[in-house]
Design an enzyme around this catalytic site. Structure first.
Site, PDB file in Angstrom:
ATOM      1  N   CYS A   1      22.314   4.289  55.588  1.00  8.64           N
ATOM      2  CA  CYS A   1      23.208   4.255  56.747  1.00  8.64           C
ATOM      3  C   CYS A   1      22.432   4.582  58.032  1.00  8.64           C
ATOM      4  CB  CYS A   1      24.407   5.164  56.534  1.00  8.64           C
ATOM      5  SG  CYS A   1      25.830   4.600  57.470  1.00  8.64           S
TER       6      CYS A   1
ATOM      7  N   GLU B   1      24.773   6.139  47.168  1.00 13.46           N
ATOM      8  CA  GLU B   1      24.888   7.395  46.408  1.00 13.46           C
ATOM      9  C   GLU B   1      26.307   7.637  45.911  1.00 13.46           C
ATOM     10  OE1 GLU B   1      24.538   7.113  49.643  1.00 13.46           O
ATOM     11  OE2 GLU B   1      25.466   8.750  50.780  1.00 13.46           O
TER      12      GLU B   1
ATOM     13  N   HIS C   1      26.481   3.283  51.536  1.00 11.30           N
ATOM     14  CA  HIS C   1      26.138   4.541  50.858  1.00 11.30           C
ATOM     15  C   HIS C   1      26.075   4.345  49.341  1.00 11.30           C
ATOM     16  CE1 HIS C   1      26.408   7.323  54.297  1.00 11.30           C
ATOM     17  NE2 HIS C   1      27.235   6.405  54.770  1.00 11.30           N
TER      18      HIS C   1
HETATM   19  N1  GLN Z   1      26.196   7.313  62.947  1.00  8.25           N
HETATM   20  C1  GLN Z   1      25.947   6.023  62.365  1.00  8.25           C
HETATM   21  C2  GLN Z   1      27.119   5.092  62.546  1.00  8.25           C
HETATM   22  O1  GLN Z   1      28.219   5.534  62.808  1.00  8.25           O
HETATM   23  C3  GLN Z   1      25.607   6.153  60.898  1.00  8.25           C
HETATM   24  C4  GLN Z   1      26.729   6.675  60.064  1.00  8.25           C
HETATM   25  C5  GLN Z   1      26.282   7.165  58.715  1.00  8.25           C
HETATM   26  O2  GLN Z   1      25.103   7.389  58.483  1.00  8.25           O
HETATM   27  N2  GLN Z   1      27.230   7.388  57.830  1.00  8.25           N
HETATM   28  O3  GLN Z   1      26.966   3.919  62.410  1.00  8.25           O
END
Ligand code: GLN
Length: 535
Positions: free
Chosen positions: A381, A509, A507
């Site tokens: 992310c 994970e 994600h």
């Molecule tokens: N802050 C970034 C976004 O909103 C990444 C979010 C995250 O890593 N869950 O896109």
């Protein structure tokens, strides 16, 4: 009609109720029962989505895009079953719904009260997880018995016992039996008092699960049984496990907890077949070597902030029978140069998700180090976004390239807000959330890992790789290995001329399980283990 197991906690928080509930779920599944897991949180936030990781740990995202409590992660990992938005609700959500109905005039002028209106709404939300095919609902109440905000929840589960009949509802109370070193004794009084607190509201536990650092002697168990009004054989000891939390189902099974549940519910099912689970635990206990992975994050001191991530890494280790040692590195320490030595000492580098400015430059620096020194790298992310920024700055020569989340005025916004996010005002439940499909490109490490072209993964973000820079990034060798099916969103990137440099906008994970390690973690840990000479 499903039967219900309600799990409450006494004496202190952090007893591992979630792991215990999840372990009970696992044992019931292995007995051939169909189950649903449920977590109720008595706090007033509508969901944990906007809560600080310092207060609440990780926000766990379900396939259907709900931002939920991290215990749902344990439920999925232990039971292998997906959870959904029905699997977690808070007092805030209940009050919110009841008050909306009141404003709408649904109560026809009646006085709205804790009992029956709030308790009825809680009961309805509990019953909502009960489908026709469900045998047992395993429901955990967050917090500790005695908390004021938990009272309506206890009242609600007491009422369910009355409605369903006691033979269809089981109350499991989890408690802490402290060992007082100076006296050389374990003490049962706190447990007695917390069971008494439950009795006050009309709940008598059917089983007591005692967290303890020392084994409970027979006389201690007898005392707990007598004063907590629980049958002797239903006083279960849950000692701190030595190697892994995945031992807990085995520990509970050894003491016959699943049999006690069967007897209570008058169910006849064969004992659970736990061999694959046992084998998995054995492989954790007897690894063939150790691999050190640096996690460069913002909450390096917090165990719970990256819960699923740490678990997924251990699953990656299970896949190769190696122990994964997680080296938590504060991104700010990389920024200031304080932790440079630590990066030299790990076989793989992982950058987790995150929000806001703090630590971002440190993450970018760590990624540059991984890229230039051929160290296996997995970005998740914000980790992908930082990898793109790093590549843009140092390979494409786009000076000061950035994400508009961090620098709104950057000349090269290589990561920017998604169009549909530009008008969003409320913070709660407004990100790109839940499972989205992604198509993987041929001849990529991503495709080799997953083994199938179409995948589905869970998201939680507002920002995206800026399509205006795709050509420049690709021209310099960044492979956009995963795209949304319409080709509009970059979901994965990787570097072909590197042992293993892969990043994902989603994600992974959240979907990894000990019996089914996630392909990206399996391959990442494998690459690091090869790098470290362990396999
Ligand atoms: N802050 C970034 C976004 O909103 C990444 C979010 C995250 O890593 N869950 O896109």
């Amino acid at each position: 009609m499903a039967k219900y197991i309600f799990i409450t906690g006494g004496v202190v928080s952090s007893l591992g109720k979630g792991i215990t509930a999840a372990s009970i779920g696992r044992l019931l599944i292995n007995r051939g029962l169909s189950i649903r897991m449920l977590k109720m949180d008595p706090y007033l936030n509508v969901d944990p989505g906007t809560m600080s990781p310092y207060q609440h740990g990780e926000v766990y995202v379900t396939d259907d895009g709900s931002e939920t409590d991290l215990d749902l992660g344990h439920y999925e990992r232990f039971t292998g079953q997906p959870t959904s938005r029905k699997s977690n609700f808070t007092a805030g959500r209940i009050y919110w719904d009841v008050l909306k109905r009141e404003r709408h005039g649904d109560y026809l002028g009646h006085t709205i009260q804790m009992i029956p209106h709030i308790t009825d709404a809680i009961i309805a939300s509990i019953r909502a997880v009960d489908d026709p095919d469900v045998d047992v609902v395993v429901a955990e109440i967050g917090g500790t018995v005695g908390d004021i905000e938990g009272l309506t929840f206890l009242e609600a589960i007491r009422q369910i016992g009355l409605e369903e009949g006691r033979e269809n509802v089981m109350y499991v109370h989890m408690t802490y039996v402290p060992y007082i070193k100076a006296a050389g004794e374990v003490k049962t009084k706190p447990s007695q008092q917390s069971a008494a607190k439950l009795r006050e509201i009309g709940i008598i536990p059917d089983a007591l699960i005692c967290r303890s650092e020392v084994p409970l002697a027979e006389d201690v168990r007898r005392k707990l049984s007598l004063f907590c009004n629980v049958p002797y054989e239903a006083v279960i000891e849950e000692l701190d496990v030595e190697h892994t939390i995945y031992e807990v189902p085995l520990v509970l099974c050894e003491q016959g907890l699943d049999e006690i549940i069967m007897v209570h519910f008058r169910l006849v099912k064969p004992p659970p077949k736990l061999q694959p689970w046992r084998d998995m635990v054995e492989s954790i206990k007897h690894p063939r070597g150790k691999v050190r992975i640096g996690v460069v994050g913002k909450y390096s001191e917090l165990q719970d902030a990256y819960k699923s991530l740490y678990e997924a890494m251990s699953h990656g280790g299970i896949a190769h029978r190696v122990d994964v040692e997680i080296v938590k590195i504060a991104a700010e320490d990389i920024e200031s140069g304080r932790a440079d030595g630590e990066l030299n000492d790990v076989a793989g580098i992982l950058i987790p998700g995150g929000f806001g400015t703090r630590g971002v430059e440190g993450k970018i620096k760590a990624i540059q180090f991984a890229r230039e020194n051929n160290i296996p790298f997995l970005g998740i992310c914000l980790g992908l976004q930082c990898a793109v920024i790093e590549f843009a700055r140092h390979v494409c020569d786009l000076e000061n390239a950035h994400s508009t989340e961090i620098d709104g005025k950057t000349k090269h916004p290589v990561v920017c807000l998604m169009e549909e996010q530009e008008t969003v005002v409320d913070l709660g439940a407004t990100m790109r959330l839940g499972a989205w499909p992604c198509r993987l490109k041929k001849d990529t490490k991503a495709l080799a890992a997953y083994g199938s072209e179409m995948i589905s993964e869970r998201h939680r973000h507002r920002y995206e790789v800026n399509n205006g820079y795709r050509e420049q990034l690709e021209a310099k060798g960044l492979v956009l290995s995963g795209l949304s099916p319409d080709g509009n969103l970059v979901e994965m990137v990787e570097l072909p001329d590197h042992p293993w440099f892969v990043a994902a906008q989603f994600h992974p994970e959240l979907k990894s399980q000990p019996l089914d390690p996630h392909p990206l973690f399996r391959e990442f840990i494998g690459a690091a283990a090869r790098q470290g000479g362990v396999i």
